[in-house]
Design an enzyme around this catalytic site. Sequence first.
Site, PDB file in Angstrom:
ATOM      1  N   SER A 135       0.942  -1.150  -0.077  1.00 19.19           N
ATOM      2  CA  SER A 135       0.233   0.203   0.131  1.00 19.19           C
ATOM      3  C   SER A 135       0.834   1.238  -0.014  1.00 19.19           C
ATOM      4  O   SER A 135       1.811   1.439   1.018  1.00 19.19           O
ATOM      5  CB  SER A 135      -0.909   0.043   1.374  1.00 19.19           C
ATOM      6  N   LYS A 161      -1.012  -1.087  -4.552  1.00 22.00           N
ATOM      7  CA  LYS A 161      -2.220  -0.441  -4.054  1.00 22.00           C
ATOM      8  C   LYS A 161      -1.731   1.231  -4.005  1.00 22.00           C
ATOM      9  O   LYS A 161      -0.797   1.355  -3.308  1.00 22.00           O
ATOM     10  CB  LYS A 161      -2.957  -0.927  -2.855  1.00 22.00           C
ATOM     11  N   LYS A 163      -2.922   4.995  -2.596  1.00 19.16           N
ATOM     12  CA  LYS A 163      -3.671   5.817  -1.829  1.00 19.16           C
ATOM     13  C   LYS A 163      -3.792   6.832  -2.735  1.00 19.16           C
ATOM     14  O   LYS A 163      -3.136   7.413  -3.495  1.00 19.16           O
ATOM     15  CB  LYS A 163      -2.911   6.284  -0.671  1.00 19.16           C
ATOM     16  N   ASP A 188      -6.963   3.028  -2.915  1.00 14.88           N
ATOM     17  CA  ASP A 188      -7.724   3.208  -1.778  1.00 14.88           C
ATOM     18  C   ASP A 188      -8.005   4.779  -1.382  1.00 14.88           C
ATOM     19  O   ASP A 188      -7.008   5.506  -1.253  1.00 14.88           O
ATOM     20  CB  ASP A 188      -6.935   2.352  -0.751  1.00 14.88           C
ATOM     21  N   GLU A 213     -11.228   0.834  -3.288  1.00 18.60           N
ATOM     22  CA  GLU A 213     -11.118   0.766  -1.782  1.00 18.60           C
ATOM     23  C   GLU A 213     -11.907   1.689  -1.153  1.00 18.60           C
ATOM     24  O   GLU A 213     -11.427   2.850  -1.221  1.00 18.60           O
ATOM     25  CB  GLU A 213      -9.988   0.169  -1.150  1.00 18.60           C
ATOM     26  N   ASP A 238     -13.501  -1.722   3.180  1.00 13.25           N
ATOM     27  CA  ASP A 238     -12.579  -1.621   4.405  1.00 13.25           C
ATOM     28  C   ASP A 238     -13.338  -1.094   5.531  1.00 13.25           C
ATOM     29  O   ASP A 238     -14.135  -1.815   6.334  1.00 13.25           O
ATOM     30  CB  ASP A 238     -11.244  -0.736   4.061  1.00 13.25           C
ATOM     31  N   LYS A 262      -9.498  -6.943   8.192  1.00  8.96           N
ATOM     32  CA  LYS A 262      -8.708  -6.462   9.358  1.00  8.96           C
ATOM     33  C   LYS A 262      -9.027  -6.846  10.483  1.00  8.96           C
ATOM     34  O   LYS A 262     -10.190  -6.574  11.085  1.00  8.96           O
ATOM     35  CB  LYS A 262      -8.320  -4.982   9.279  1.00  8.96           C
ATOM     36  N   GLY A 290      -3.818  -3.744   6.181  1.00  5.87           N
ATOM     37  CA  GLY A 290      -2.684  -3.597   7.059  1.00  5.87           C
ATOM     38  C   GLY A 290      -2.982  -2.228   7.890  1.00  5.87           C
ATOM     39  O   GLY A 290      -3.635  -1.608   7.314  1.00  5.87           O
TER      40      GLY A 290
HETATM   41  O1  OSB Z   1      -7.168   2.088   4.639  1.00  5.51           O
HETATM   42  O2  OSB Z   1      -5.882   0.294   4.420  1.00  5.51           O
HETATM   43  C1  OSB Z   1      -5.739   1.159   4.939  1.00  5.51           C
HETATM   44  C2  OSB Z   1      -3.177   2.230   7.009  1.00  5.51           C
HETATM   45  C3  OSB Z   1      -3.648   2.918   7.815  1.00  5.51           C
HETATM   46  C4  OSB Z   1      -4.842   3.153   8.048  1.00  5.51           C
HETATM   47  C5  OSB Z   1      -5.677   2.576   7.023  1.00  5.51           C
HETATM   48  C6  OSB Z   1      -4.978   2.015   5.945  1.00  5.51           C
HETATM   49  C7  OSB Z   1      -3.611   1.640   5.841  1.00  5.51           C
HETATM   50  C8  OSB Z   1      -3.091   1.121   4.828  1.00  5.51           C
HETATM   51  C9  OSB Z   1      -1.543   0.898   4.891  1.00  5.51           C
HETATM   52  O3  OSB Z   1      -3.561   1.092   3.753  1.00  5.51           O
HETATM   53  C10 OSB Z   1      -1.374  -0.967   5.093  1.00  5.51           C
HETATM   54  C11 OSB Z   1      -0.022  -1.081   5.362  1.00  5.51           C
HETATM   55  O4  OSB Z   1       0.950  -1.216   4.778  1.00  5.51           O
HETATM   56  O5  OSB Z   1      -0.073  -1.624   6.657  1.00  5.51           O
HETATM   57 MG    MG Z   2      -8.236   0.825   3.305  1.00  2.00          MG
END
Ligand code: OSB
Ligand code: MG
Length: 374
Positions: A135, A161, A163, A188, A213, A238, A262, A290
Site C-alpha cells: 500500500s 495499491k 492511496k 484506496d 477501496e 474496508d 482487518k 494492514g
Molecule cells: O485503509 O488500508 C487502509 C494504513 C492505515 C490506516 C488505513 C489503511 C492503511 C494502509 C496501510 O493502507 C497498509 C499497511 O501497509 O499496513
Molecule cells: Mg483501506
Amino acid sequence: MRIDAIILRELHMPLVRPFETSFGVTRDRRILLVEIQSEGLTGWGECTAGERPFFSEESTGSAWQVMVQELGPMLAAEHPEHGGDCPHIFRQVRGNRMAKAALENAIWDLEAQREGISLSRLIGGVRETIPCGVSLGIQASVPELLAIIERELAAGYQRIKLKCKPGWDVEVFERVRNRWPGIMLSCDANSAYRLRDADHLAQFDAFDLLMIEQPLWHDDFYFHSLLQKRLETPICLDESIRNRRDALAAIEMESCKIINIKLGRVGGFSEAIAVHNAAQERGIPVWCGGMLEAGVGRAHNVALAALENFSLPGDVSASARYWAEDIVEPEITVSPQGEIAVPDTPGRGYEVRTDLVERLTVRKEAIRAMELVG
Ligand code: OSB
Ligand code: MG
C-alpha cells in the site's frame, strides 16, 4: 486457562518513512502491546488503533483506557479456554473492536501454544505462503511514486495499491498504467469521495484497477451500492465492514465485490473468521488489510491470511518497509516471488524481542482482575 497476568505497554516506534492517506500523515507510531501470561506460556496481542481517531472512532488513547478500565479486568476475571470465548466475555462493551482484538488475539496465540500448533493451523489456515502486495501512500510527486513502485515490483510484490484522493487519482493512475500496463493495480480512497463524484470515479474504469477501496463514507453501504452500479471497477469495502452482519448486508446490497478484512477493525480472530466464511460462502474474495503494524500484529495478519478465501494479495508486507528494527524475530520477510511463508511452529511463530520491547516502552501497566463485573 488461568490468566496469571495481563501487561499493557505503549511503544514509540518511528516509521522508516511517513505514510500519507486521504485523512493525514503518520510519521511515528504509538504501538499498544498486550502480554498475557497463563500457566507458563506468554501470548501477545497488538492494538491497531491509530494515534488519532481518523480511520475509526478508536485511538491509542481510547484503546488504552478501555483495555485498562474495562476489557482487561473482565478477561482477568475469567478462565477462557479458547480465543473464541472472548467475544462473549467482552459482550457488555460496545464497539472498541481494536481494543478487544488486541486482547482476544493474545488468547488465540496462547491457545495455539497450549495445543502445540501454529496459530494459522488453529484457525483453519490452509496456505503455506501468502501472496503480498504493498500500500503506497500519497507522494510529493508522480516521479517519486514511480520510483517507489519500481523498487517494490523489483522486490517481488504482486500487487500495487495506491492511496488516492481528489487531485491524486486519474492522472496518477494514467502515468502508472502507461509505465506498467500489466501489473495488478488497485486504489484506496479512505472515504475521500462523495456520490456526486460518481462521474469522476467512473473515469477510474479506464485503468483496469483490481478494485477501488472505500471510495465513499466510512460507515456506508447504501450509497456504495448505488455507486457500484455505475462502475465497472469492483468496489472493495474496508472501513464499513465491522462484523459478519455488515459483510452480509454489503454483499446482499451489492455494495462491494471484494472485502478487506482487518483483525482490529472487526474485533479479533473470531469475527475475522466469521467475515471470511460469510464472504467465501457467497463467492466474495477477501484479502488481509494492514494498519502499519509492528511485528506482533503483522504475525497475526500472516496467520489470518492463510485461510482459504484470502485469495488476493493483501497489504501484509515486510517489516523492513516500516521499521528500522521490528520487535519480532525473525522479522517478517517477503520472498522474491512476493510471498510470506506461514510459520508452522507453535503459536504466532515469531518470537517477541522482549529486550527491544522494554527499550521502546514509554508506558506500562499491569491489569488486575475486577472484583465485580456487570
Ligand atoms: O485503509 O488500508 C487502509 C494504513 C492505515 C490506516 C488505513 C489503511 C492503511 C494502509 C496501510 O493502507 C497498509 C499497511 O501497509 O499496513
Ligand atoms: Mg483501506
